[in-house]
Design a protein around this motif. Structure first.
Motif, PDB file in Angstrom:
ATOM      1  N   PRO A 171       0.815  -1.223   0.000  1.00 63.35           N
ATOM      2  CA  PRO A 171       0.000   0.000   0.000  1.00 63.35           C
ATOM      3  C   PRO A 171       0.843   1.266   0.000  1.00 63.35           C
ATOM      4  O   PRO A 171       1.916   1.324   0.621  1.00 63.35           O
ATOM      5  N   PRO A 197       1.751   5.130   1.119  1.00 62.33           N
ATOM      6  CA  PRO A 197       1.730   5.689   2.486  1.00 62.33           C
ATOM      7  C   PRO A 197       0.381   6.276   2.902  1.00 62.33           C
ATOM      8  O   PRO A 197      -0.036   6.111   4.057  1.00 62.33           O
ATOM      9  N   HIS A 198      -0.313   6.949   1.971  1.00 61.62           N
ATOM     10  CA  HIS A 198      -1.575   7.579   2.350  1.00 61.62           C
ATOM     11  C   HIS A 198      -2.676   6.567   2.646  1.00 61.62           C
ATOM     12  O   HIS A 198      -3.707   6.908   3.236  1.00 61.62           O
ATOM     13  N   TRP A 244      -2.653   4.109   4.771  1.00 63.81           N
ATOM     14  CA  TRP A 244      -2.753   3.627   6.148  1.00 63.81           C
ATOM     15  C   TRP A 244      -3.828   4.367   6.945  1.00 63.81           C
ATOM     16  O   TRP A 244      -4.508   3.775   7.783  1.00 63.81           O
ATOM     17  N   PHE A 258      -7.067   2.822   5.785  1.00 66.25           N
ATOM     18  CA  PHE A 258      -7.277   1.515   6.416  1.00 66.25           C
ATOM     19  C   PHE A 258      -7.710   1.662   7.877  1.00 66.25           C
ATOM     20  O   PHE A 258      -8.574   0.919   8.354  1.00 66.25           O
ATOM     21  N   LEU A 259      -7.106   2.603   8.591  1.00 63.62           N
ATOM     22  CA  LEU A 259      -7.456   2.809  10.000  1.00 63.62           C
ATOM     23  C   LEU A 259      -8.917   3.215  10.139  1.00 63.62           C
ATOM     24  O   LEU A 259      -9.661   2.659  10.969  1.00 63.62           O
ATOM     25  N   TRP A 319     -11.175   0.294   9.343  1.00 69.22           N
ATOM     26  CA  TRP A 319     -11.174  -0.669  10.445  1.00 69.22           C
ATOM     27  C   TRP A 319     -12.115  -0.222  11.565  1.00 69.22           C
ATOM     28  O   TRP A 319     -12.884  -1.030  12.092  1.00 69.22           O
ATOM     29  N   THR A 355      -6.031   3.781  -4.269  1.00 69.47           N
ATOM     30  CA  THR A 355      -4.809   3.024  -4.508  1.00 69.47           C
ATOM     31  C   THR A 355      -4.742   2.603  -5.965  1.00 69.47           C
ATOM     32  O   THR A 355      -5.779   2.431  -6.621  1.00 69.47           O
ATOM     33  N   TRP A 390      -5.253  -6.139   1.945  1.00 66.99           N
ATOM     34  CA  TRP A 390      -4.870  -5.544   3.219  1.00 66.99           C
ATOM     35  C   TRP A 390      -6.078  -5.259   4.100  1.00 66.99           C
ATOM     36  O   TRP A 390      -6.021  -5.376   5.318  1.00 66.99           O
ATOM     37  N   ILE A 439      -6.421  -6.811   7.917  1.00 63.59           N
ATOM     38  CA  ILE A 439      -6.542  -5.908   9.068  1.00 63.59           C
ATOM     39  C   ILE A 439      -7.904  -6.047   9.741  1.00 63.59           C
ATOM     40  O   ILE A 439      -8.017  -6.091  10.967  1.00 63.59           O
TER      41      ILE A 439
END
Length: 300
Positions: free
Chosen positions: A68, A70-71, A73, A76-77, A80, A187, A196, A200
């Motif tokens: 992935p 960098p942006h 993450w 994803f947070l 989640w 992405t 991913w 997660i």
């Protein structure tokens, strides 16, 4: 496969593919919901399924798809958090209410707010004919829930709380549908997001289910539970992957509305698998749901 998805984005062929993917997601999601509400405690079912799809996704996340950006993450947070709250609410609703009442309310609340979210986030606009289709579909979904509630013979004392939880769950369905559509578009490779995300997303509920399992006086046999989790994981990956690819290929709002034909499949599954009665009124309401989806598709 990734190159084909990117090539089809925004094309007429992509639109047709998105429609088929959304309908496939509808059937699979109804089947998934029945599995979570079925033989085992909903918390245990969700934990077994999540743990299985996290294990399935991990090799693809680490060794197959591109890493992935960098942006991603932060995306994803947020995904989640939204999905974890959604699953907590869904399990709480299933614990308190019948599947054929809870599921339609959840799915009926979702598309309306998803269409609004898609307008705010992606600038998507529905025609007045499509809005007619949305409200036709919603009338069928909520009518089905009301009919099932009226004929319910057990569990009526916990149903008000179950319905409130179902409405809240539907709001989070809209939230994750819109946010995940944003994520899969953010992405370069859509399968990076999917691999991913599943790895997660599957980390929390196995812990919750494990604690619940240990606290039970008579826990269910572990092997059948894990077997169900593995089957449910395959269904979940296929269902969620299908709708996410549909939202990348075409409009988020249209895909979300088509997916809510899952309520029709849910009623059929409730009848065939869970031995819940389906009468003429329910068939008519299911036809109304299907008609709403057709109007949305034809009015675009």
């Amino acid at each position: 496969m990734s190159d084909l998805i990117i090539l089809l984005e925004g094309t007429e062929a992509g639109h047709r593919a998105a429609m088929m993917l959304a309908l496939m997601a509808a059937f699979l999601h109804a089947l998934f919901g029945a599995m979570q509400k079925g033989r085992f405690d909903p918390w245990l079912s969700r934990g077994a399924i999540d743990g299985a799809y996290a294990l399935m996704a991990a090799p693809f996340a680490f060794f197959v798809v591109p890493f992935p950006e960098p942006h991603m993450w932060v995306i994803f947070l947020a995904a989640w958090v939204i999905h974890t709250i959604y699953k907590l609410l869904m399990a709480m609703a299933y614990t308190r209410g019948a599947y054929t009442v809870v599921y339609p309310v959840v799915r009926g609340t979702g598309p309306l707010f998803t269409v609004i979210g898609a307008w705010l986030l992606f600038g998507e606009v529905f025609t007045w004919i499509q809005w007619l289709g949305v409200f036709t579909l919603l009338a069928g979904i909520y009518g089905l829930a009301a009919f099932n509630l009226r004929t319910l013979s057990v569990g009526r004392d916990t149903m008000p709380m179950a319905l409130a939880l179902a409405v809240m769950t539907g709001l989070f369905v809209a939230g994750y549908t819109t946010w995940d559509a944003y994520g899969i578009r953010a992405t370069a490779d859509p399968f990076t997001f999917l691999a991913w995300f599943f790895m997660i997303d599957g980390l929390v509920f196995p812990v919750i289910a494990g604690l619940r399992y240990r606290s039970m006086i008579t826990p269910p046999p572990l092997i059948p539970l894990l077997r169900m989790g593995a089957i449910g994981a395959v269904i979940a990956i296929a269902s969620f992957g299908s709708i996410m690819l549909a939202t990348r290929l075409d409009k988020v709002g249209e895909a979300a509305v088509l997916r809510e034909t899952s309520t029709v499949f849910a009623a059929l599954i409730g009848w065939l698998m869970l031995r819940e009665r389906v009468g003429r009124a329910q068939i008519a309401l299911m036809a109304l749901i299907a008609a709403g989806a057709v109007i949305v598709e034809m009015g675009g």
